[in-house]
Design an enzyme around this catalytic site. Structure first.
Site, PDB file in Angstrom:
ATOM      1  N   SER A 195       0.798  -1.223   0.000  1.00 11.39           N
ATOM      2  CA  SER A 195       0.000   0.000   0.000  1.00 11.39           C
ATOM      3  C   SER A 195       0.833   1.276   0.000  1.00 11.39           C
ATOM      4  O   SER A 195       0.372   2.302  -0.492  1.00 11.39           O
ATOM      5  CB  SER A 195      -0.966  -0.004   1.186  1.00 11.39           C
ATOM      6  OG  SER A 195      -0.266  -0.150   2.399  1.00 11.39           O
ATOM      7  N   HIS A 223      -5.300  -3.152  -2.704  1.00 13.70           N
ATOM      8  CA  HIS A 223      -4.914  -2.255  -3.802  1.00 13.70           C
ATOM      9  C   HIS A 223      -4.769  -2.996  -5.135  1.00 13.70           C
ATOM     10  O   HIS A 223      -4.253  -2.434  -6.098  1.00 13.70           O
ATOM     11  CB  HIS A 223      -3.619  -1.523  -3.460  1.00 13.70           C
ATOM     12  CG  HIS A 223      -3.769  -0.616  -2.288  1.00 13.70           C
ATOM     13  ND1 HIS A 223      -4.271   0.657  -2.388  1.00 13.70           N
ATOM     14  CD2 HIS A 223      -3.533  -0.825  -0.963  1.00 13.70           C
ATOM     15  CE1 HIS A 223      -4.314   1.209  -1.185  1.00 13.70           C
ATOM     16  NE2 HIS A 223      -3.875   0.323  -0.306  1.00 13.70           N
ATOM     17  N   LYS A 253     -11.736   0.624  -1.839  1.00  8.95           N
ATOM     18  CA  LYS A 253     -10.755   1.316  -2.676  1.00  8.95           C
ATOM     19  C   LYS A 253     -11.288   1.381  -4.110  1.00  8.95           C
ATOM     20  O   LYS A 253     -12.143   2.199  -4.387  1.00  8.95           O
ATOM     21  CB  LYS A 253      -9.394   0.686  -2.499  1.00  8.95           C
ATOM     22  CG  LYS A 253      -8.849   1.218  -1.167  1.00  8.95           C
ATOM     23  CD  LYS A 253      -7.790   0.510  -0.482  1.00  8.95           C
ATOM     24  CE  LYS A 253      -7.577   1.180   0.879  1.00  8.95           C
ATOM     25  NZ  LYS A 253      -6.845   0.360   1.807  1.00  8.95           N
TER      26      LYS A 253
HETATM   27  C1  LIG Z   1      -6.923   0.098   3.200  1.00  7.83           C
HETATM   28  C2  LIG Z   1      -6.330  -1.216   3.496  1.00  7.83           C
HETATM   29  C3  LIG Z   1      -6.960  -2.110   4.365  1.00  7.83           C
HETATM   30  C4  LIG Z   1      -8.166  -1.713   5.184  1.00  7.83           C
HETATM   31  O1  LIG Z   1      -9.308  -1.727   4.412  1.00  7.83           O
HETATM   32  P1  LIG Z   1     -10.585  -0.868   4.881  1.00  7.83           P
HETATM   33  O2  LIG Z   1     -11.690  -1.446   4.096  1.00  7.83           O
HETATM   34  O3  LIG Z   1     -10.288   0.552   4.571  1.00  7.83           O
HETATM   35  O4  LIG Z   1     -10.731  -1.119   6.350  1.00  7.83           O
HETATM   36  C5  LIG Z   1      -6.422  -3.346   4.518  1.00  7.83           C
HETATM   37  N1  LIG Z   1      -5.297  -3.712   3.867  1.00  7.83           N
HETATM   38  C6  LIG Z   1      -4.657  -2.884   3.032  1.00  7.83           C
HETATM   39  C7  LIG Z   1      -3.427  -3.343   2.331  1.00  7.83           C
HETATM   40  C8  LIG Z   1      -5.148  -1.604   2.826  1.00  7.83           C
HETATM   41  O5  LIG Z   1      -4.491  -0.765   2.037  1.00  7.83           O
END
Ligand SMILES: *Cc1c(COP(=O)(O)O)cnc(C)c1O
Length: 400
Positions: A195, A223, A253
């Protein structure tokens, strides 16, 4: 027993929560690590209003701009009209509204797995899934740069947790050779797309290692979904796609909604539904978020050009800014010290670009950075302009 005033001795020692918080904040300020919320009016994921100014945002995870897509918003509104604003209870009580099962079927079909299970968020998914598959007496190997919620889930599980050097298969292999035999089960966990760095995990090698050492591979593809491997995620960046029995991801996302999921075999998903504490003891995902994700998934499937666009924009940016060719729509520019990252972010904001500084503890000490993310609807001319501004930034020698 009647209340008594604390003795002089205890009152001297006592630290109120307020005093504790104030001291802690002062420490964080001194280290330039204090975080602040900035109200952001984000009607689209490209243009945002902040502090009275309109800025072009390059720091949003809404890669396909689906959070503002007319069909996605309509689907969410229709779901509210039909099923209400909230799920009303845990899915195991009365919160299992029909949209949840529809979304699980669609996710499984899209990812090519037997089944899927939807959670309240990606964070909740990871802290729920890991303790179901690992516990005391088991071993968890985690890439050191994996997302905080994978580490949180691993810690909650009570298993022995070893962090291996980022994407270093030699290191992972050495840890397996040294520790695997003394543990019952072994789980290897990694981000599919990292990320904060934007690179991919070497999934075929990890799958091979897992196979050779009787370990289970779990990926967090927050991602990857929607933007890598024709939108199907990081596993599909490789041919043939390696076997990954536990594929976790988020709806928040590229799908532009909210919520998390695990894709896997039916037995895996059935066990999660009966044992994952963050699913059992938390309210079901609201109908609007569920319907929005379902509609967004349909768009990803029907519009492969949209799914390919964020990576294309990131590549054009890197070519223009003189940076290495990226593997995902996430591009880090490592600047070293917190101050350098904050100054670079401020310089770009002066030019009308919103690119937030990422600082420890989100990233390792000494690697404070700018993190650029590209979306399908960024204009090519804005991407070019950003690249030319980034070329003008002075990069501290220490970070090179
Ligand atoms: C954003 C993210 C999460 C958390 O997801 P949410 O739905 O925002 O709680 C988990 N793992 C990674 C790699 C992320 O980038």
């Amino acid at each position: 027993m009647a209340w008594r005033a604390p003795s002089a001795k205890t009152s001297l020692m006592a630290e109120t929560p307020v005093a504790f918080a104030a001291n802690k904040l002062a420490e964080l300020d001194a280290r330039r690590q204090r975080r602040q919320l900035f109200e952001t009016d984000r009607q689209t994921s490209v243009y945002v209003r902040r502090g009275g100014r309109e800025l072009i945002s390059f720091c949003c995870n809404d890669y396909l701009n689906l959070s503002a897509h007319a069909c996605v918003k309509e689907a969410a509104k229709a779901a509210i009209d039909r099923y209400g604003a909230g799920a009303g209870a845990s899915r195991l009580v009365t919160g299992d509204h029909p949209l949840l099962r529809a979304l699980e079927r669609a996710l499984a079909a899209f990812k090519g797995t037997e089944d899927a299970v939807v959670f309240g968020s990606g964070y909740l998914a990871n802290v729920g899934i890991i303790p179901v598959f690992a516990g005391p007496g088991d071993l968890i190997l985690a890439d050191e740069l994996s997302h905080a919620c994978l580490h949180a889930g691993a810690q909650l599980s009570g298993a022995t947790l070893i962090r291996f050097a980022h994407n270093d298969m030699g290191a992972a292999k050495r840890h397996l050779a040294a520790h695997r035999a003394r543990h019952r089960h072994c789980l290897i966990v990694t981000d599919g797309v990292f990320s904060m760095d934007g690179d991919l995990a070497p999934l075929p090698e990890l799958a091979r290692l897992a196979g050779a050492h009787d370990a289970w591979l779990m990926t967090d593809d927050a991602h990857g979904l929607g933007v890598i491997g024709r939108g199907r995620g990081s596993r599909h960046a490789f041919t043939p796609p390696p076997p990954i029995p536990l594929q976790m991801g988020t709806l928040s996302k590229a799908l532009g909604s909210y919520g998390g999921y695990l894709c896997g075999d039916k037995a895996v998903c059935d066990l999660i539904k009966t044992r994952a504490r963050s699913l059992v003891y938390s309210t079901g995902l609201p109908p609007a978020s569920t319907a929005a994700a379902l509609e967004a998934l349909k768009i990803v499937e029907e519009e492969p050009a949209r799914a390919a666009a964020p990576l294309e924009k990131a590549r054009a940016f890197c070519a223009g800014a003189g940076l290495a060719r990226p593997e995902s729509p996430i591009v880090p520019l490592i600047l070293g010290k917190e101050d350098a990252a904050l100054a670079a972010s401020a310089a770009l904001e002066d030019k009308g670009f919103l690119v937030t500084a990422i600082r420890p503890p989100t990233v390792p000490k000494g690697t404070a950075r700018l993190r650029f993310t590209f979306t399908a609807e960024h204009k090519d001319s804005d991407v070019e302009l950003l690249a030319s501004e980034v070329r003008k930034l002075t990069i501290p020698a220490a970070a090179e």
